[in-house]
Write a protein that holds these residues in place. Sequence first.
Motif, short mmCIF file in Angstrom:
data_model
loop_
_atom_site.label_atom_id
_atom_site.label_comp_id
_atom_site.label_asym_id
_atom_site.label_seq_id
_atom_site.Cartn_x
_atom_site.Cartn_y
_atom_site.Cartn_z
N ASN A 164 0.80 -1.22 0.00
CA ASN A 164 0.00 0.00 0.00
C ASN A 164 0.83 1.27 0.00
O ASN A 164 0.27 2.38 -0.01
CB ASN A 164 -0.95 0.01 1.21
CG ASN A 164 -2.09 -0.96 1.05
OD1 ASN A 164 -2.47 -1.33 -0.06
ND2 ASN A 164 -2.64 -1.43 2.16
N GLU B 12 -8.96 -9.54 4.15
CA GLU B 12 -8.76 -8.95 2.82
C GLU B 12 -9.90 -9.36 1.88
O GLU B 12 -10.35 -8.56 1.05
CB GLU B 12 -7.41 -9.39 2.25
CG GLU B 12 -6.22 -8.74 2.92
CD GLU B 12 -4.90 -9.26 2.40
OE1 GLU B 12 -4.89 -9.87 1.31
OE2 GLU B 12 -3.87 -9.07 3.08
N LYS C 82 -12.87 -7.16 2.71
CA LYS C 82 -12.74 -5.84 2.09
C LYS C 82 -13.11 -5.89 0.61
O LYS C 82 -13.79 -5.01 0.09
CB LYS C 82 -11.31 -5.32 2.25
CG LYS C 82 -10.90 -5.04 3.68
CD LYS C 82 -9.45 -4.59 3.73
CE LYS C 82 -8.97 -4.39 5.15
NZ LYS C 82 -7.54 -3.96 5.21
N LYS D 86 -16.54 -3.99 -0.76
CA LYS D 86 -16.19 -2.67 -1.28
C LYS D 86 -17.14 -2.25 -2.40
O LYS D 86 -17.42 -3.00 -3.33
CB LYS D 86 -14.76 -2.67 -1.81
CG LYS D 86 -14.29 -1.29 -2.24
CD LYS D 86 -12.83 -1.28 -2.64
CE LYS D 86 -12.38 0.12 -3.03
NZ LYS D 86 -10.96 0.17 -3.42
N GLU E 53 -16.38 1.27 2.13
CA GLU E 53 -15.10 0.57 2.14
C GLU E 53 -14.73 0.23 3.59
O GLU E 53 -14.80 1.09 4.48
CB GLU E 53 -14.00 1.41 1.52
CG GLU E 53 -12.65 0.71 1.47
CD GLU E 53 -11.57 1.55 0.82
OE1 GLU E 53 -10.48 1.00 0.56
OE2 GLU E 53 -11.81 2.74 0.58
N VAL F 299 -11.75 -0.44 5.98
CA VAL F 299 -10.33 -0.08 5.93
C VAL F 299 -9.49 -0.85 6.95
O VAL F 299 -8.27 -0.81 6.90
CB VAL F 299 -10.13 1.44 6.14
CG1 VAL F 299 -10.76 2.20 4.99
CG2 VAL F 299 -10.69 1.90 7.48
N GLY F 300 -10.15 -1.54 7.89
CA GLY F 300 -9.38 -2.29 8.87
C GLY F 300 -10.24 -2.94 9.93
O GLY F 300 -11.43 -2.60 10.08
N TYR G 13 -13.67 -1.00 10.96
CA TYR G 13 -13.61 0.42 10.63
C TYR G 13 -14.08 0.60 9.19
O TYR G 13 -13.45 0.12 8.25
CB TYR G 13 -12.19 0.96 10.80
CG TYR G 13 -11.68 0.82 12.22
CD1 TYR G 13 -11.98 1.78 13.18
CD2 TYR G 13 -10.92 -0.28 12.60
CE1 TYR G 13 -11.53 1.66 14.49
CE2 TYR G 13 -10.46 -0.42 13.91
CZ TYR G 13 -10.77 0.55 14.84
OH TYR G 13 -10.32 0.41 16.13
N ARG H 281 -15.59 3.21 6.06
CA ARG H 281 -15.53 4.59 5.57
C ARG H 281 -16.52 4.77 4.41
O ARG H 281 -16.18 4.58 3.25
CB ARG H 281 -14.10 4.92 5.10
CG ARG H 281 -13.07 4.90 6.22
CD ARG H 281 -13.31 6.02 7.22
NE ARG H 281 -12.34 5.99 8.32
CZ ARG H 281 -12.55 5.41 9.49
NH1 ARG H 281 -13.71 4.77 9.71
NH2 ARG H 281 -11.65 5.44 10.44
#
Length: 539
Positions: free
Chosen positions: A100, A255, A258, A262, A267, A269-270, A285, A287
């Motif tokens: 990333n 992963e 996510k 998505k 999204e 993020v963690g 988390y 977003r």
Amino acid sequence: MEALRNILENPLLRNTHARKRSDIKEHFPELESCPHDHFLSIHKYIERTPQRFYSQLVYSKLFGWLEDRNRANQGALKQYLTDHDAELNRTFLHLEEMNNLDWHDFFKKLDDIEVIRFIDQQVHPSYLRLTESVFTPFCRIVAYFSRIDRGRGTDGLDLFPIVEEIIIRTVLFDVVTPYKHIVRNAIAHGGITYLQNEILYRDKKGNEEKYSDRDIVRLFDDLLDSCNSLALALSLFLLAHQPNGYQLPQQLLLEELKAETKTPWWEVVGCTPSKFTGLNQLIIYARPNTADHGKVQISTFQTGILVESFAPGYDRYFFSIRSSSAWPGWAAFDGKKLHELRNKQDTILEDYKGVLENDLVYYVPRIKIPRFVARIQNIMLSFKLNMPIAISEIKRQIGQPEIYIREANTHRNGWGVVLNGSIFIECHNSSITQDIIRKIRRKAVRKALSEARKKTPMYKIIRFLPLGYARISVFCKDYRRRRLSGFGLGPHLVCTIQIKRIKRIRSPDIIGSTIEQLGGYRIAWNRAWLKENTGQQTH
């Protein structure tokens, strides 16, 4: 059942995900035996940078080794991966964080001090972290079983003994080729001297090696590509052999969470394990990027059900929802109820009533939008998501290649624009031929010019000047942009396409090329590419 399916598999993204899964199976037929469809995260090895630059050789060798080891002693391999699950989980996490970083496809001319700062502050720490946190745990698997086969002890398998074991005792020496022991020790112990356009690395024993600025960056790129290859091989092996009792590390499952959840408006993020009034809790988390409460509600529900499936065992799943479009929000799911419903047959949407604490997803947009506006947005979004898939499918059926602009820059020369660029051509189920290049020569130049003009500010006159000269390098394999800039005459450089309308510009063709003039387009075919494609003849 249909209502629940539409939440767990978003209708707007159903075609997109189906296409991605199809592409994954086409690229990696090893997954044909996978008993489920939860492998969308593997698509990053097809489309994302730097994962898509993985080494095919390293991947093939490790995957083949894992298959052989599984046939020879499945129980021992399974036990090793189970015992080292926590370490492998951290390894995948470190690798994801390294991938990333924002400079993997970085291409910019730097002066001397900027190059030194870039290498000292970015490349060196990343190389050290990569060797210790990613490369070592992956390679230890091979070295461990190599010693077992020889009847030797498995203690002391640190980095250097691991590399030595693989090089001397196995056929997987290509796996460790990018690792340089003197470079690693010099970085770790401060034995670095910056010379004129070179860097001197010295270990504690006085051994020295010199590398140019470009070479040390390339060394890091190769090591990262090798690590991504190892991660891909292990991931596919575990996915394909889940029916045999192999378990995926939790980082891979997160992963996948996510990837599957998505959307353009949501999204994850963690995720972080925690405690809440004595309960085991996983904090997710999220977003969001929307003022539509309905979209967030559906995405929260979908993510909540999937996260319990991918990361079971928690009493509570808490969502921390933060967005610039709304006040801070939250939601909490009962983990035990989700677990019971997952194991229940023929579950319907109504069964999930009560899994949300207080039946509430707290999300208050700063500006509320009318429902009819949200519906119009959904229609537009559906068109935006599905139209590229339809166009791509038509291109595949008629055999039209995809053109990817890797670099496109312009500058002014008198009355016109000078364009320099690099493009990557990909044909579905076929190889690049000279006829294909001839057909797309105009489109390639137009697309590169359009991309360059998009990057030019509106107030600059160069954005509106006519094309005076263009030189486009055409590649049949993709590389990082910084490597394409000094690629040389390797066989993956197909040709250069040149347009010359400003007569005073002088630019030599690539050395040893075969020249072909088609109207105003001058194509210089690379001799190495022509030699590799011996069935082609220039006309």
